[in-house]
Write an enzyme that holds these catalytic residues in place. Structure first.
Site, short mmCIF file in Angstrom:
data_model
loop_
_atom_site.label_atom_id
_atom_site.label_comp_id
_atom_site.label_asym_id
_atom_site.label_seq_id
_atom_site.Cartn_x
_atom_site.Cartn_y
_atom_site.Cartn_z
N HIS A 135 13.61 4.73 13.73
CA HIS A 135 13.63 4.35 11.64
C HIS A 135 14.07 5.56 11.76
O HIS A 135 14.31 6.60 12.50
CB HIS A 135 11.98 4.91 12.04
CG HIS A 135 11.12 4.79 10.31
ND1 HIS A 135 11.46 5.99 9.38
CD2 HIS A 135 10.54 3.65 9.82
CE1 HIS A 135 10.80 5.58 8.33
NE2 HIS A 135 10.49 4.25 8.58
N GLU A 154 -2.08 5.43 3.14
CA GLU A 154 -1.65 3.55 3.08
C GLU A 154 -3.11 2.94 2.42
O GLU A 154 -3.42 2.20 1.33
CB GLU A 154 -0.87 2.85 4.06
CG GLU A 154 0.29 3.01 4.17
CD GLU A 154 0.87 4.23 5.33
OE1 GLU A 154 2.00 4.24 4.92
OE2 GLU A 154 -0.25 4.72 5.53
N ARG A 163 3.21 7.36 9.92
CA ARG A 163 3.05 9.45 9.12
C ARG A 163 1.94 9.85 10.43
O ARG A 163 2.32 10.90 11.26
CB ARG A 163 2.16 9.49 8.25
CG ARG A 163 2.27 10.31 8.21
CD ARG A 163 2.40 11.07 6.11
NE ARG A 163 3.16 10.35 5.92
CZ ARG A 163 4.48 10.36 5.19
NH1 ARG A 163 4.49 12.04 5.42
NH2 ARG A 163 4.66 10.27 3.98
N GLU A 211 0.10 -8.84 -1.33
CA GLU A 211 -0.68 -8.55 -0.23
C GLU A 211 -2.10 -7.79 -0.66
O GLU A 211 -2.02 -6.11 0.03
CB GLU A 211 -0.07 -7.88 0.73
CG GLU A 211 -0.10 -8.03 1.85
CD GLU A 211 1.20 -7.19 2.88
OE1 GLU A 211 1.04 -7.60 3.95
OE2 GLU A 211 1.13 -5.58 2.59
N ASP A 232 1.37 -1.07 -0.17
CA ASP A 232 0.81 0.28 0.33
C ASP A 232 0.43 0.95 -0.15
O ASP A 232 0.08 2.22 0.33
CB ASP A 232 -1.09 -0.02 1.24
CG ASP A 232 -0.13 -0.35 2.54
OD1 ASP A 232 1.08 0.08 3.00
OD2 ASP A 232 -0.72 -0.77 3.95
N HIS A 282 7.24 4.01 13.56
CA HIS A 282 6.72 5.28 11.93
C HIS A 282 6.02 5.43 11.87
O HIS A 282 5.77 6.64 10.76
CB HIS A 282 7.72 4.08 10.99
CG HIS A 282 6.56 3.57 10.24
ND1 HIS A 282 6.33 2.04 11.00
CD2 HIS A 282 6.03 3.45 9.05
CE1 HIS A 282 5.47 1.60 10.19
NE2 HIS A 282 5.16 2.50 9.26
#
Length: 387
Positions: A246, A143, A216, A129, A107, A214
């Site tokens: 990260h 995503e 966003r 996926e 994604d 990580h």
């Protein structure tokens, strides 16, 4: 839903595997290995470099040589600029390589632009996926939107679970375009652990807690709150926390001021995947906002606390191997403390069945592509009738 016809080939099938992030490399590596071992396929890897340093490390360790590197990464890049660079570079790459199929994974913005570039060039797309959904268009961001936009351009939807397949059918995807395969991350995790090359990052015999952060949507004040919860959890004398940092400056800006210098929290640079797998295997408990870790940890019997308000992997929660605890510090501390102190609750999660597959997902993906593109099995033995 797919408007692009399937090209039937009698020669080798040229497959372009497009990736740009560390998770994409992890999850496409088994597909590349399966294609490389088959006489029917000629795979090429196109790297966008969306995650520069972390991706390069991963490609090297997984022995994935890319034929192209678009080098789109910019410091603190905006999604609009990244998207523009990706569609331009990937369009040129697809035209130059002239593949019979483009394979994208997951994604990411790389996956979305890879599918769009293929669609523009009339090349059918295979989505590894496929079908994951939270039902909330902005969470995770971007995503959830990316994977919904990819779906109409895809000819082969390789869903990791029956739940993901049901999501696709509910959106109008024809059942014949969907294949439930399991998740390729399990294939790769078992392959990596079998090589016994990794080294765990834990240094004590305390209760070992692995943390990855990580997302966003968690960055900023939310991630600082999570960091404070970790600091409180680390005050326990029986706990050691390992947190691979990260590369995102926003992640580091949130975590370092709160956790740097805490003697019970090991802040380490991003781990080589072999070392990460060994660290995961050595852990007792996992706290994460990652998607892939929700799939990997149950394979090894590690309870997972998901530090998000939504998850596109409800199968883990339904199976009892993961718990969606959100991002409130108090809730995180309560859930983690219970698992560390309540042996019955811990064992219930640690012994639940992993819903994400048996380690043969790539084999199923390559077999289906071979059947549809060449009318043959992945071993190349004879023709097969294709309905």
């Amino acid at each position: 839903m797919s408007a692009i016809p399937i090209p039937r080939r009698r020669g080798r099938i040229r497959a372009a595997l497009i990736l740009g992030t560390r998770p994409e490399a992890i999850k496409l590596a088994p597909v590349l290995r399966a294609m490389s071992a088959s006489p029917l396929f000629e795979p090429v890897v196109v790297s966008t470099g969306q995650h520069r340093e972390m991706l390069d490390q991963m490609l090297q360790r997984l022995q994935m040589d890319s034929s192209r590197d678009l080098a789109v990464m910019r410091d603190r890049q905006q999604l609009s600029g990244l998207t523009a660079r990706l569609i331009s570079g990937l369009g040129e790459a697809v035209r130059a390589d002239a593949p019979d199929v483009v394979v994208v994974q997951g994604d990411t913005t790389t996956a979305l632009m890879g599918a769009l570039a293929a669609f523009y060039e009339g090349v059918p797309v295979a989505h590894v996926e496929a079908g994951l959904r939270t039902g909330v268009i902005g969470n995770p961001f971007p995503e959830e939107l990316n994977r919904r936009l990819v779906a109409p351009m895809v000819r082969w939807h390789f869903a990791p679970t029956e739940g993901s397949a049901a999501n696709l059918r509910g959106e109008g995807v024809e059942a014949g375009q969907i294949e439930v395969t399991g998740n390729t991350v399990i294939d790769n995790l078992l392959w990596v652990l079998g090589r016994r090359e990794g080294r765990a990052a834990f240094t004590t015999s305390h209760r070992r807690v692995l943390v990855t952060l990580h997302r966003r949507e968690n960055q900023g004040d939310t991630m600082q709150g999570i960091a404070k919860a970790l600091g409180e959890l680390a005050a326990r004398p029986d706990v050691e926390i390992v947190l691979p940092l990260h590369k995102s400056p926003a992640v580091r800006d949130a975590l370092l001021p709160v956790l740097d210098g805490n003697p019970r929290v090991r802040l380490v640079e991003p781990l080589d995947y072999f070392d990460f797998a060994a660290t995961l295997d050595a852990s007792d408990l996992v706290l994460t906002d990652s998607g892939g870790v929700q799939e990997e940890a149950p394979t090894l019997g590690k309870p997972v606390l998901v530090l998000r308000t939504t998850t596109e992997r409800p199968e883990a929660v339904d199976a009892g191997v993961a718990l969606l605890v959100g991002t409130e510090p108090g809730e995180i501390i309560t859930a983690a403390t219970r698992l560390l102190d309540d042996r019955v609750a811990y064992e219930r999660m640690a012994t639940a069945v992993n819903p994400f597959g048996d380690g043969r997902a790539a084999e199923r993906i390559v077999r289906r592509l071979a059947l549809d593109l060449a009318g043959r099995t992945e071993s190349g033995e004879g023709d097969l009738a294709v309905a």
